[in-house]
Design an enzyme around this catalytic site. Sequence first.
Site, PDB file in Angstrom:
ATOM      1  N   ASP A 103       0.834  -1.201   0.000  1.00  0.00           N
ATOM      2  CA  ASP A 103       0.000   0.000   0.000  1.00  0.00           C
ATOM      3  C   ASP A 103       0.870   1.252   0.000  1.00  0.00           C
ATOM      4  O   ASP A 103       0.652   2.181  -0.762  1.00  0.00           O
ATOM      5  CB  ASP A 103      -0.968   0.001   1.194  1.00  0.00           C
ATOM      6  N   ASP A 106       7.095   3.868   3.377  1.00  0.00           N
ATOM      7  CA  ASP A 106       7.355   5.069   4.177  1.00  0.00           C
ATOM      8  C   ASP A 106       8.874   5.150   4.378  1.00  0.00           C
ATOM      9  O   ASP A 106       9.594   5.637   3.507  1.00  0.00           O
ATOM     10  CB  ASP A 106       6.553   4.908   5.474  1.00  0.00           C
ATOM     11  N   LYS A 134       6.368   7.601   0.234  1.00  0.00           N
ATOM     12  CA  LYS A 134       6.777   8.852   0.897  1.00  0.00           C
ATOM     13  C   LYS A 134       8.282   8.966   0.703  1.00  0.00           C
ATOM     14  O   LYS A 134       9.059   8.606   1.602  1.00  0.00           O
ATOM     15  CB  LYS A 134       6.445   8.787   2.387  1.00  0.00           C
ATOM     16  N   PHE A 155       0.671  11.600   7.343  1.00  0.00           N
ATOM     17  CA  PHE A 155      -0.086  10.356   7.521  1.00  0.00           C
ATOM     18  C   PHE A 155      -1.342  10.363   6.647  1.00  0.00           C
ATOM     19  O   PHE A 155      -2.057  11.352   6.569  1.00  0.00           O
ATOM     20  CB  PHE A 155      -0.480  10.204   8.993  1.00  0.00           C
ATOM     21  N   ASP A 162      -5.378   2.271   7.075  1.00  0.00           N
ATOM     22  CA  ASP A 162      -6.155   2.576   8.277  1.00  0.00           C
ATOM     23  C   ASP A 162      -5.454   3.560   9.191  1.00  0.00           C
ATOM     24  O   ASP A 162      -4.250   3.800   9.077  1.00  0.00           O
ATOM     25  CB  ASP A 162      -6.398   1.296   9.077  1.00  0.00           C
ATOM     26  N   ARG A 168     -10.258   2.134   6.445  1.00  0.00           N
ATOM     27  CA  ARG A 168      -9.852   1.324   5.289  1.00  0.00           C
ATOM     28  C   ARG A 168     -10.897   1.311   4.176  1.00  0.00           C
ATOM     29  O   ARG A 168     -10.577   1.098   3.019  1.00  0.00           O
ATOM     30  CB  ARG A 168      -9.621  -0.138   5.704  1.00  0.00           C
TER      31      ARG A 168
HETATM   32  P1  5GP Z   1       7.899   1.556   6.353  1.00  0.00           P
HETATM   33  O1  5GP Z   1       8.425   0.288   6.967  1.00  0.00           O
HETATM   34  O2  5GP Z   1       8.208   1.714   4.895  1.00  0.00           O
HETATM   35  O3  5GP Z   1       8.318   2.757   7.168  1.00  0.00           O
HETATM   36  O4  5GP Z   1       6.329   1.513   6.530  1.00  0.00           O
HETATM   37  C1  5GP Z   1       5.533   0.713   5.761  1.00  0.00           C
HETATM   38  C2  5GP Z   1       4.222   0.428   6.451  1.00  0.00           C
HETATM   39  O5  5GP Z   1       3.879   1.433   7.397  1.00  0.00           O
HETATM   40  C3  5GP Z   1       3.087   0.411   5.450  1.00  0.00           C
HETATM   41  O6  5GP Z   1       2.871  -0.870   4.906  1.00  0.00           O
HETATM   42  C4  5GP Z   1       1.916   0.886   6.281  1.00  0.00           C
HETATM   43  O7  5GP Z   1       1.306  -0.207   6.925  1.00  0.00           O
HETATM   44  C5  5GP Z   1       2.519   1.770   7.327  1.00  0.00           C
HETATM   45  N1  5GP Z   1       2.395   3.220   6.995  1.00  0.00           N
HETATM   46  C6  5GP Z   1       3.394   4.071   6.693  1.00  0.00           C
HETATM   47  N2  5GP Z   1       2.923   5.307   6.451  1.00  0.00           N
HETATM   48  C7  5GP Z   1       1.588   5.227   6.619  1.00  0.00           C
HETATM   49  C8  5GP Z   1       0.532   6.201   6.480  1.00  0.00           C
HETATM   50  O8  5GP Z   1       0.708   7.384   6.175  1.00  0.00           O
HETATM   51  N3  5GP Z   1      -0.726   5.744   6.713  1.00  0.00           N
HETATM   52  C9  5GP Z   1      -1.003   4.457   7.062  1.00  0.00           C
HETATM   53  N4  5GP Z   1      -2.284   4.141   7.267  1.00  0.00           N
HETATM   54  N5  5GP Z   1      -0.038   3.520   7.179  1.00  0.00           N
HETATM   55  C10 5GP Z   1       1.246   3.909   6.960  1.00  0.00           C
END
Ligand code: 5GP
Length: 177
Positions: A103, A106, A134, A155, A162, A168
């Site tokens: 999805d 980040d 991001k 966010f 969610d 969602r």
């Molecule tokens: P990363 O490990 O790349 O920092 O984060 C990935 C996971 O963090 C994504 O699969 C998601 O579940 C969650 N995540 C990161 N940013 C967001 C956001 O802005 N909104 C939501 N709902 N989940 C996020």
Amino acid sequence: MAAIKVHDKSFGIYLSEEKILQRVKEIATTISKDYAGRRPLFIAILNGSFMFAADLFKHLTIEAELCFIKLASYKGLKSSGNVVTSIGLEDDLFGKEVIIVEDIVDTGKTLHNFLPKLHHQQPKSLKIATLLHKSEATEYPLELNYVGFDIPNKFVVGYGLDYDGLGRNLKEIYQLI
Ligand code: 5GP
């Protein structure tokens, strides 16, 4: 900007349903061209990617397989990224053309931690498709092969994503105000 509330937070609309679907169709078209005659296996990461995976899969014009897996790593508004384990990855990936469906990427920590587990099974190829990226938040650089939208480091909820379990079902993507 029309605001909505999810739990205690206000969110404003950021990407319309139309814009999202148009971009998802574009990605499906590109993947269908890139993988013509190759029958890839899509591995969609639950929970957040279920809507993206469904719309993406619907618009593929090639033969493809799909499975869903779950990684535990996320609480509240901040990503912990500490992938403990994957549940549901039963397929033997040896020799397969794998496309991970996320999805949102980040910091990149979740996939950075998880990819070695997949590489270990020696798939023929391994690519990543993420609806949202991001890029400003990157801490663990990854090669992202298919990206829907590069978004600011704020966010977001909706279209499968969610905030503490809610939001969602929203057809659009909303950004924290
Ligand atoms: P990363 O490990 O790349 O920092 O984060 C990935 C996971 O963090 C994504 O699969 C998601 O579940 C969650 N995540 C990161 N940013 C967001 C956001 O802005 N909104 C939501 N709902 N989940 C996020």
